[in-house]
Design an enzyme around this catalytic site. Structure first.
Site, PDB file in Angstrom:
ATOM      1  CD  GLU A  60      -1.548   2.390   1.841  1.00 40.74           C
ATOM      2  OE1 GLU A  60      -2.278   3.392   1.720  1.00 40.74           O
ATOM      3  OE2 GLU A  60      -0.461   2.420   2.449  1.00 40.74           O
ATOM      4  CG  ASP A 109      -4.438   3.285   5.860  1.00 42.17           C
ATOM      5  OD1 ASP A 109      -3.653   3.360   6.837  1.00 42.17           O
ATOM      6  OD2 ASP A 109      -4.025   3.176   4.683  1.00 42.17           O
TER       7      ASP A 109
END
Length: 350
Positions: free
Chosen positions: A205, A228
């Site tokens: 990511e 997140d």
């Protein structure tokens, strides 16, 4: 804290730079082994644990948090035994001087420090100059011949830091995004969903949402929710409250937008409704820049309804990232209830 602090500590203290998430992958598989009906790992290293729906198994929800942390790759070993680095992810070089690191060599981990010249020897010009990652070097405390035998170009380097409670918060390295990976694992243990839930721990990511983008194609879910961290700049340098993206201790953040995505308003409103009905502390998130796995799922296999739950984080992308334990609990609770109340019958089309 309602959830397992020992697991959170294990996740955050483990090392896993982009493309080298093996140690985190092993923890994820262990934790989900008794929860999932099936677990698989793909060619990139994403882990997908599938929990089959009890009443509407054909409707599929993907829930994702990324495993990787920002780190470095060795790009050169000098004759004197110093390592020069290439960044894996977005670093602020100002915070790296005089930090301890771990070099992950083929024959075992080595400890090192990022060198910093003493202030007695720095000229005024050097004092005013800005650091770049390419200016940094790692000192392993060994001579050049010893280092050359142990370290190779391509070896990965991560920060060395333990995880500690700090008042009502937790601080350490890689809370981005292990604190959200932790939340996903804890929520997965609490649910008995009507629909099929794919619990995904994604890779890479920090270098461009790569794992989630590939997984969005492979899974092709009906709905995707990513977890997140987000910016909590409720610190003295930001006295103007209008510039606070989120605030520590005010609950899980429900994302409206960031630099990569505008979330589906119907899914977002259902998240808000769940939080209000269940009395789960929450706050809105409007993040001017940055991106998350949410964007990786939104349009990689056609248009998808997506949403995101965020954990506020101070000092992001440093070795002293700090999250409030109540916010972590709120994220776990919100995700678990949202998944348990998803029937597959909500119309998220706009």
């Amino acid at each position: 804290m309602d959830a397992d602090f020992d697991l959170l500590t294990e996740l955050t203290e483990a090392h896993g730079a982009p493309g080298h998430e093996d140690r985190i992958r092993a923890i994820v598989r262990r934790e989900l082994d008794d929860v999932a009906d099936a677990i698989r790992t793909d060619a990139m290293g994403n882990v997908v644990a599938t929990i089959e729906g009890s009443t509407n198994p054909d409707y599929e929800v993907a829930v994702a948090a990324h495993m990787d942390e920002i780190g470095f790759m060795v790009k050169h070993v000098t004759d004197e035994g110093f390592l020069r680095l290439d960044a894996l992810g977005g670093w602020d070089p100002r915070v790296l001087r005089a930090q301890r690191v771990t070099v992950h060599a083929a024959e075992g981990d080595l400890e090192g420090v990022i060198g910093s010249p003493p202030p007695h020897t720095i000229s005024d010009e050097e004092r005013e100059s800005s650091d770049e990652v390419e200016d940094l070097y790692v000192d392993l405390g060994r001579d050049g011949e010893d280092v050359a035998e142990r370290v190779s170009v391509g070896d990965v380097v991560t920060m060395a830091q333990d995880t500690r409670r700090l008042g009502e918060t937790v601080t350490g390295k890689s809370l981005d995004d292990r604190v959200c990976l932790f939340a996903v694992l804890e929520a997965a243990k609490r649910i008995d969903p009507d629909v099929t839930v794919h619990v995904a721990a994604t890779v890479q990511e920090e270098v461009g949402l790569r794992g989630a983008t590939a997984l969005g194609v492979d899974l092709d879910p009906d709905l995707a929710v990513a977890l997140d961290v987000t910016v909590a700049n409720d610190v003295p340098q930001f006295s103007d409250a209008s510039k606070h993206v989120t605030e520590l201790g005010s609950g899980a953040a429900i994302k409206l937008k960031d630099g990569s995505v505008i979330t589906n308003p119907k899914v977002r409103k259902r998240l808000e409704s769940v939080a209000e009905t269940e009395g789960i502390a929450h706050q809105p998130e409007v993040l001017p820049a940055g991106g998350t796995d949410t964007a990786g799922f939104q349009n990689t296999h056609g248009a998808k309804p997506v949403a995101a739950i965020s954990v506020p984080l101070r000092y992001m992308h440093t070795v002293t990232e700090t999250a409030h334990l109540d916010d972590v609990d709120a994220a776990v609770a919100l995700l678990a209830v949202f998944l348990d109340t998803e029937t597959g019958e909500h119309d998220y089309r706009l």
